[in-house]
Structures are given as structure tokens and as C-alpha cells.
Design a protein around this motif. Structure first.
Motif, PDB file in Angstrom:
ATOM      1  N   LYS A  64      -2.292  -3.285  -9.546  1.00  0.00           N
ATOM      2  CA  LYS A  64      -2.986  -3.543  -8.874  1.00  0.00           C
ATOM      3  C   LYS A  64      -2.294  -5.008  -7.897  1.00  0.00           C
ATOM      4  O   LYS A  64      -1.518  -6.173  -8.395  1.00  0.00           O
ATOM      5  CB  LYS A  64      -3.909  -4.714 -10.515  1.00  0.00           C
ATOM      6  CG  LYS A  64      -5.535  -5.344  -9.712  1.00  0.00           C
ATOM      7  CD  LYS A  64      -6.066  -4.137  -9.345  1.00  0.00           C
ATOM      8  CE  LYS A  64      -7.741  -5.182  -9.444  1.00  0.00           C
ATOM      9  NZ  LYS A  64      -9.150  -4.130  -8.719  1.00  0.00           N
ATOM     10  N   ARG A  91       0.924  -1.189   0.272  1.00  0.00           N
ATOM     11  CA  ARG A  91      -0.551   0.222   0.130  1.00  0.00           C
ATOM     12  C   ARG A  91       0.539   1.358  -0.349  1.00  0.00           C
ATOM     13  O   ARG A  91       0.243   2.615  -0.411  1.00  0.00           O
ATOM     14  CB  ARG A  91      -0.848  -0.087   1.244  1.00  0.00           C
ATOM     15  CG  ARG A  91      -1.506   0.908   1.662  1.00  0.00           C
ATOM     16  CD  ARG A  91      -3.052   1.254   0.129  1.00  0.00           C
ATOM     17  NE  ARG A  91      -3.476   2.802   0.807  1.00  0.00           N
ATOM     18  CZ  ARG A  91      -4.324   2.476   1.279  1.00  0.00           C
ATOM     19  NH1 ARG A  91      -4.813   1.988   2.509  1.00  0.00           N
ATOM     20  NH2 ARG A  91      -4.950   4.430   2.507  1.00  0.00           N
ATOM     21  N   LEU A 133      -8.561  -0.672   4.747  1.00  0.00           N
ATOM     22  CA  LEU A 133      -8.005  -0.373   4.274  1.00  0.00           C
ATOM     23  C   LEU A 133      -8.462   0.910   2.836  1.00  0.00           C
ATOM     24  O   LEU A 133      -8.674   1.842   2.469  1.00  0.00           O
ATOM     25  CB  LEU A 133      -7.297  -1.359   2.958  1.00  0.00           C
ATOM     26  CG  LEU A 133      -5.722  -1.413   3.944  1.00  0.00           C
ATOM     27  CD1 LEU A 133      -5.034  -2.328   2.634  1.00  0.00           C
ATOM     28  CD2 LEU A 133      -4.921  -0.386   4.798  1.00  0.00           C
ATOM     29  N   PRO A 140       2.102   4.372  -7.307  1.00  0.00           N
ATOM     30  CA  PRO A 140       1.063   3.997  -7.557  1.00  0.00           C
ATOM     31  C   PRO A 140       1.015   2.907  -8.165  1.00  0.00           C
ATOM     32  O   PRO A 140      -0.886   2.964  -8.519  1.00  0.00           O
ATOM     33  CB  PRO A 140       0.733   5.034  -7.359  1.00  0.00           C
ATOM     34  CG  PRO A 140       0.869   6.254  -8.421  1.00  0.00           C
ATOM     35  CD  PRO A 140       2.472   5.327  -8.163  1.00  0.00           C
ATOM     36  N   ASP A 164      -9.340   0.049  -0.287  1.00  0.00           N
ATOM     37  CA  ASP A 164      -8.027   0.504  -1.105  1.00  0.00           C
ATOM     38  C   ASP A 164      -8.569  -0.331  -2.482  1.00  0.00           C
ATOM     39  O   ASP A 164      -8.999  -1.524  -2.392  1.00  0.00           O
ATOM     40  CB  ASP A 164      -6.726  -0.114  -1.264  1.00  0.00           C
ATOM     41  CG  ASP A 164      -6.065   1.174  -2.025  1.00  0.00           C
ATOM     42  OD1 ASP A 164      -6.369   0.522  -3.403  1.00  0.00           O
ATOM     43  OD2 ASP A 164      -4.875   1.262  -1.514  1.00  0.00           O
ATOM     44  N   ASP A 165      -9.311   0.494  -3.755  1.00  0.00           N
ATOM     45  CA  ASP A 165      -9.939  -0.690  -4.415  1.00  0.00           C
ATOM     46  C   ASP A 165      -8.169  -1.117  -5.474  1.00  0.00           C
ATOM     47  O   ASP A 165      -9.077  -2.290  -6.638  1.00  0.00           O
ATOM     48  CB  ASP A 165     -10.894  -0.280  -5.395  1.00  0.00           C
ATOM     49  CG  ASP A 165      -9.935   1.233  -5.785  1.00  0.00           C
ATOM     50  OD1 ASP A 165      -9.184   1.079  -5.932  1.00  0.00           O
ATOM     51  OD2 ASP A 165     -10.782   1.872  -6.871  1.00  0.00           O
ATOM     52  N   ARG A 166      -7.638  -0.805  -5.023  1.00  0.00           N
ATOM     53  CA  ARG A 166      -6.006  -1.877  -5.690  1.00  0.00           C
ATOM     54  C   ARG A 166      -6.081  -3.137  -5.580  1.00  0.00           C
ATOM     55  O   ARG A 166      -5.543  -3.827  -5.680  1.00  0.00           O
ATOM     56  CB  ARG A 166      -5.412  -0.971  -5.387  1.00  0.00           C
ATOM     57  CG  ARG A 166      -4.917   1.047  -6.605  1.00  0.00           C
ATOM     58  CD  ARG A 166      -3.927   1.383  -6.480  1.00  0.00           C
ATOM     59  NE  ARG A 166      -3.660   1.277  -5.091  1.00  0.00           N
ATOM     60  CZ  ARG A 166      -3.034   2.241  -4.207  1.00  0.00           C
ATOM     61  NH1 ARG A 166      -1.264   3.185  -5.704  1.00  0.00           N
ATOM     62  NH2 ARG A 166      -2.889   2.253  -3.309  1.00  0.00           N
TER      63      ARG A 166
END
Length: 342
Positions: free
Chosen positions: A42, A34, A65, A39, A67-69
Motif C-alpha cells: 500500500k 507501481r 493509474l 504486489p 490503482d487503489d493501492r
């Protein structure tokens, strides 16, 4: 009429985080991903049927988190390391490059940036980049440095410097230049890697897809050894000699056997039959892809390497060291003469 051209975009990295019974450590791995300064990634987290509550830990971490990654893709059954890596690779089509990380390891914040920069170097593209790792114990106390295992006679083509990529109007200008990173380009297929830590290598996705083993179930551990060697055979390696990640020593993992006294105290360990399975898959892959390797000028060196390895198995060590050097020179001379049609 002026035509507005679109700007080139930076490549995306698919990160596959493999977990098997590492619920105590996986949070460090996830947070280190993260926190990457690069950045464009995926991350697929693969739990290989751990049965230790890892799935609950992962789901809770990802929920916090937001975080959609990141996504979670547990295996339907225990597949072993190679099977889990392939499972993660198959979950996401995005990513020109692929990085694997074990759940008990973690990365420096510029890990992906340094590896992507090496892959985008202005000299020569390669199939895989490998970096050194700092050894730490369960409490993250540093113990030494882990260096990828490479044959002593490896011939480096040249040093690769990437500072220019971070100059104004260049592709990585938005990032701070890493202060301690240089690479060693090794293209000779005979200078094969024995292994690199899973968490220290980044591959071109096309190279991984071209080197998929025919029987993944035979490589339940040490999958990194197979894929780093196969990728090197196909397209060469850049070795980053700075430690960009942290390999955690604990329990009964590969570097926990014997007393550790820095790099000199490390002893590689593997289960019975693993090396033979990896060699068998590599030989089978070379046989299946002989035309491709021949077109890239890499088949003859690999056949020389196999001949020398067979000599190694037949002869005692004290004799092999003297004979092999002369024998390799003879094989190179023979192939050169045949190429000249003498």
C-alpha cells in the motif's frame, strides 16, 4: 474429521513516498512503485506543502493509474522530512514492513521482493534491511554506486542467502529468484550505521514505532540517518550489497556537492546542527528505552559506543585511532569480567 487449515499469507509493505518540491521527478518514483514484482503493498504519497504544483501532478498521476493501492495524504503544514515520514506512517494501519522513498529516486522492479525476502530469511530476523543504490543524474545517466555508510570495524555475523525461499512449496515460490542478491547480517550494536539513503531501507513497522523520536521537528532533514541507526541499535541490520534502487543527483541534494567521480568522489553534506540533533535524539531514545535494550543484551555495547564517541570528541584524530582500539578492547574485557562476577 479433517480440519482444513488456512494458508499463510505474505506480509504487506507500507510504502511512504515523501515529496518536497520534486514535481519534475515524482512520476518516475510512482511508476517504479507501481511496477514492483511484489504486489502486496500500500503506497501513501505525502506532499510536505511543496507549493510548486506537486499536488496537482500527484493527483493527475493517481487518476491516470486508477490503482487503489495508492493514496494521497498531503501534510497540513510543512513538517520537514521526519514529520512527513511519521505523517505517512500514521495514515495506514496495514503493513508489517515499511519502505520509504524520496520523490526524486526510483526503484528496481524487484526492490520490495528482495527486501521482504531478506526480512523473511531462515537465519535471523532484523529490524532493518539496507541496500546499495546506483547514482544517476537528472537524465538517469549512471554515475556510480552509493553504499550505506558503515563503520570500518563492523563485524558481519554471516552472509544471508535467500534462494531457498523461492523453491517449490516455499513461501516465495510464485516469484522468480533474484539472481544477484545476498545479504550481510550485522547484529553488533557497536557496528552502527552512520546513514543509509532513505530510498534504500525497509523497516519492520514495530521497530519504527518503537524508535519514534520525541521531537521530530528537530530532524527536518537526514531523518533516514536517525531511523536506520535507532533500528540497528534495536534489532540489527542486513546489508544487501546489490544496488536495488536509483539515487538521483541534482540541484543541491546530498551527493551534488563537489566533483563526482564514482564512489570515491562522493562527499556527504549536511546543514549545520543536523548531526547534533540526530545524536541528541538517539541518546534520548536510548535513555528512555534502557530496560528494553538491556533485556535484549544491547545496552552495554551502546554504552561502550558512547564512551568511545566521547573519547573521539576529546582527543585529536592521530591519537584517537591508536587509543580507541585499545580502549574498546578494555571496555569489552571489563564488561565480560563484571558478567563473570570476578
Amino acid at each position: 474429521m479433517t480440519v482444513e487449515l488456512g494458508q499463510p499469507v505474505l506480509p504487506k509493505v507500507l510504502v511512504v513516498l515523501g515529496n518536497y518540491k520534486q514535481s519534475n521527478f515524482i512520476a518516475d518514483a510512482i511508476h517504479s512503485i507501481r511496477n514492483q514484482s511484489y504486489p502486496h503493498f500500500k503506497c501513501v504519497i505525502v506532499d510536505d506543502c511543496s507549493g510548486d504544483g506537486s499536488d496537482l501532478v500527484i493527483e493527475e498521476l493517481l487518476s491516470r493509474l486508477g490503482d487503489d493501492r495508492f493514496c494521497f495524504a498531503p501534510t497540513p503544514e510543512n513538517l520537514g522530512q521526519m514529520g512527513a515520514m511519521i505523517h505517512g506512517l500514521s495514515q495506514v494501519d496495514e503493513g508489517e514492513f515499511v519502505a520509504f522513498i524520496d520523490a526524486d529516486d526510483f526503484w528496481r522492479e524487484d526492490y520490495l521482493l528482495c527486501h521482504v525476502a531478506m526480512h523473511l530469511n531462515p537465519v535471523q530476523p532484523v529490524a532493518v534491511t539496507c541496500s546499495n543504490m546506483t547514482l544517476v543524474d537528472e537524465g538517469k545517466c549512471m554515475q556510480g554506486i552509493h553504499v550505506p555508510l558503515i563503520r570500518q570495524d563492523a563485524r558481519a555475523v554471516r552472509l544471508i542467502e535467500i534462494d531457498s525461499l523461492f523453491n517449490r512449496d516455499n513461501i516465495l515460490q510464485q516469484f522468480a529468484v533474484p539472481f544477484d542478491v545476498a545479504g550481510r547480517l550485522i547484529t553488533d550494536p557497536e557496528s552502527a550505521w552512520n546513514c543509509s539513503a532513505t530510498s534504500g531501507a525497509v523497516f519492520r513497522r514495530a521497530a519504527l514505532e518503537a524508535t519514534l523520536p520525541s521531537k521530530p521537528s528537530t530532524i527536518r532533514i537526514c531523518a533516514d540517518s536517525y531511523w536506520v541507526q535507532a533500528a540497528h541499535y534495536l534489532g540489527g541490520t542486513i546489508w544487501i550489497q546489490s544496488p536495488l534502487g536509483y539515487y538521483r543527483i541534482h540541484g543541491s541534494n546530498g551527493f551534488s556537492f563537489g566533483k563526482l567521480t564514482g564512489i570515491g568522489g562522493l562527499r556527504w553534506h549536511s546543514r549545520q546542527g543536523v548531526a547534533e540533533a540526530i545524536k541528541g535524539e538517539l541518546d534520548a531514545w536510548i535513555a528512555r528505552n534502557s530496560d528494553l535494550l538491556k533485556s535484549k543484551g544491547r545496552l552495554k555495547p551502546l554504552r561502550r559506543l558512547k564512551t568511545v564517541e566521547e573519547l573521539r570528541m576529546r582527543e585529536p584524530k592521530w591519537l584517537f585511532r591508536g587509543v580507541a582500539s585499545v580502549f574498546k578492547r578494555y571496555l569489552r574485557l571489563r564488561d565480560w569480567l563484571r558478567g563473570k562476577k570476578y
